[in-house]
Design an enzyme around this catalytic site. Structure first.
Site, short mmCIF file in Angstrom:
data_model
loop_
_atom_site.label_atom_id
_atom_site.label_comp_id
_atom_site.label_asym_id
_atom_site.label_seq_id
_atom_site.Cartn_x
_atom_site.Cartn_y
_atom_site.Cartn_z
N LYS A 47 0.81 -1.31 -0.15
CA LYS A 47 -0.09 -0.10 0.19
C LYS A 47 0.70 1.31 -0.09
O LYS A 47 1.98 1.25 0.72
CB LYS A 47 -0.99 -0.26 1.08
CG LYS A 47 -1.63 1.44 1.59
CD LYS A 47 -3.00 1.38 0.71
CE LYS A 47 -3.58 2.62 0.80
NZ LYS A 47 -4.82 3.04 -0.14
N SER A 72 -12.55 5.30 -1.77
CA SER A 72 -12.03 6.76 -1.16
C SER A 72 -11.42 6.51 0.05
O SER A 72 -11.71 7.10 1.15
CB SER A 72 -13.37 7.54 -1.16
OG SER A 72 -12.97 8.82 -0.24
N GLY A 74 -8.21 7.24 0.86
CA GLY A 74 -7.22 8.61 1.42
C GLY A 74 -5.98 8.20 1.78
O GLY A 74 -5.65 9.01 2.61
N LEU A 75 -5.46 7.17 1.16
CA LEU A 75 -4.01 6.93 1.72
C LEU A 75 -3.56 6.61 3.02
O LEU A 75 -2.93 7.13 3.75
CB LEU A 75 -2.97 7.84 0.85
CG LEU A 75 -3.16 7.94 -0.40
CD1 LEU A 75 -2.29 9.13 -1.04
CD2 LEU A 75 -2.37 6.68 -1.03
N CYS A 132 -2.99 9.13 -7.17
CA CYS A 132 -4.17 8.68 -6.10
C CYS A 132 -5.12 9.60 -6.40
O CYS A 132 -4.82 11.10 -6.28
CB CYS A 132 -3.51 8.75 -4.68
SG CYS A 132 -5.19 8.59 -3.67
N LYS A 169 3.30 5.50 -11.20
CA LYS A 169 1.92 4.94 -11.30
C LYS A 169 1.20 6.07 -11.74
O LYS A 169 1.06 7.10 -11.27
CB LYS A 169 1.35 4.38 -10.03
CG LYS A 169 -0.04 3.81 -10.32
CD LYS A 169 -0.25 2.91 -8.86
CE LYS A 169 -1.52 2.32 -9.01
NZ LYS A 169 -1.82 1.53 -7.94
N ILE A 195 -2.94 1.07 -14.86
CA ILE A 195 -3.45 2.15 -14.61
C ILE A 195 -4.14 2.36 -13.06
O ILE A 195 -4.46 1.19 -12.49
CB ILE A 195 -4.70 2.55 -15.47
CG1 ILE A 195 -5.88 1.57 -15.30
CG2 ILE A 195 -4.12 2.70 -16.95
CD1 ILE A 195 -6.94 1.98 -16.29
N GLY A 249 -8.86 -4.36 -13.09
CA GLY A 249 -10.14 -5.39 -13.44
C GLY A 249 -9.48 -6.53 -13.72
O GLY A 249 -10.25 -7.32 -14.34
C1 SIN Z 1 -6.51 5.60 -1.54
O1 SIN Z 1 -5.79 5.22 -0.67
O2 SIN Z 1 -7.27 6.45 -1.75
C2 SIN Z 1 -6.17 4.84 -3.00
C3 SIN Z 1 -5.04 5.01 -3.50
C4 SIN Z 1 -4.84 5.09 -4.95
O3 SIN Z 1 -5.84 4.94 -5.65
O4 SIN Z 1 -3.61 5.67 -5.34
#
Ligand code: SIN
Length: 310
Positions: A47, A72, A74-75, A132, A169, A195, A249
């Site tokens: 992550k 959603s 948010g890291l 993100c 990324k 992607i 996907g």
């Molecule tokens: C997230 O943590 O919101 C997703 C991270 C991402 O899509 O890069």
């Protein structure tokens, strides 16, 4: 012993097979390790980690969509100190191949993270998440602009040194993905992760309000696979020597093969893991069978096969 050479390369690093986890769907792999040995897949992509610990966005932060999922998050994460203290040693103990994903709020933060990771043993590559969609400020989606994308990758390259491959990324939410890909390659990226999710929204028709507390979220799952295939195809056509870690996907070996034929050198499995924690392991086995059935003896001959003779 299989008749297939299933190995793949990203920059200078070799992986025993091309199926990886996708960042964000299995933290640092602890939960998955009860379902299969992590050494069975090509790599664990962690992550995206940030400098400081983060609780992420308010809940609800996941919603189902037709043939997909909106997140959603948010890291959310423990921050680099805890990650280096706990997650990396655990992964090294498992003998897993590790690709560390990083995300920052500023160009400087990416540089700081790269410096912290520079001489940490047991890391095979760095995924630089500049896409993100769940950040408060859309200006922080560095991958939506070639100049900001360049600035981040240059900062990471400067701070990480020469050895560790950098995989940028990118976001599908841009007009010209080939322009952004070219910018990050010129800035020092050795590979591309294609992607990230597409920015989406769901409104609950009972409450008549957005389903996610953050209103918008990133769309993943089978609904986005044709977008991933198109982008991988376009980028591989423009930069055939730059390895692509494809994702979007993938839920079967056949789906993985589609991304590989478009030009992916490896494939990450994300959303499918929520329904089947063994998805990456199963997909690796299915893909190996499929490649053998099609007469391949070297996985690398399948990369970009759909471009040949056209
Ligand atoms: C997230 O943590 O919101 C997703 C991270 C991402 O899509 O890069």
């Amino acid at each position: 012993m299989s008749a297939l050479d299933f190995s793949t390369k990203i920059g200078s690093k070799r992986f025993s097979n091309p199926i990886f986890t996708a960042s964000g769907c299995a933290s640092s792999g602890q939960e998955l390790s009860q379902f299969f040995p992590l050494t069975e897949i090509g790599a664990i992509v962690t992550k995206s980690i940030m400098v400081k610990a983060r609780t992420g966005r308010a809940t609800p932060r996941m919603a189902e969509t037709p043939s997909g999922m909106l997140n959603s998050i948010g890291l959310q994460g423990p921050g680099i100190d805890t990650f280096l203290e706990k997650d990396i040693p655990w992964l090294v103990e498992q003998q897993a191949k590790v690709i560390v994903s990083i995300a920052g709020e500023s160009v400087d933060e990416y540089g700081v993270l790269a410096r912290r990771l520079r001489s940490v043993p047991g890391i095979s590559a760095l995924e630089v998440n500049i896409s993100c969609p769940n950040v408060e400020n859309r200006g922080q989606v560095f991958a939506c602009n070639p100049d900001t994308a360049t600035a981040v990758i240059e900062a990471v390259r400067r701070n990480i040194g020469g050895e560790l491959p950098i995989v940028a990324k990118l976001s599908p939410d841009v007009t010209d993905i080939v322009e952004i890909a070219g910018a990050v390659i010129n800035a020092g990226a050795d590979g591309l992760a294609l992607i990230n999710t597409l920015l989406g929204m769901v409104i609950d028709t009972n409450t008549m309000k957005p389903k996610l507390a953050g209103k918008t979220g990133g769309l993943s799952g089978p609904a986005i696979r044709p977008v991933a295939v198109r982008i991988i195809y376009q980028v591989h056509q423009a930069f055939p020597n730059t390895p692509i870690v494809g994702m979007g996907g993938v839920a079967s070996g056949r789906d993985a093969l589609e991304l590989i034929l478009a030009g992916a050198s490896a494939v990450s499995v994300g959303t499918a893991t929520f329904g089947n924690p063994k998805a990456a392991f199963d997909i690796k086995n299915q893909l190996e069978m499929l490649l053998l059935e099609k007469g391949f003896t070297d996985f690398r001959d399948a990369i970009g096969f759909a471009h040949r003779g056209i």
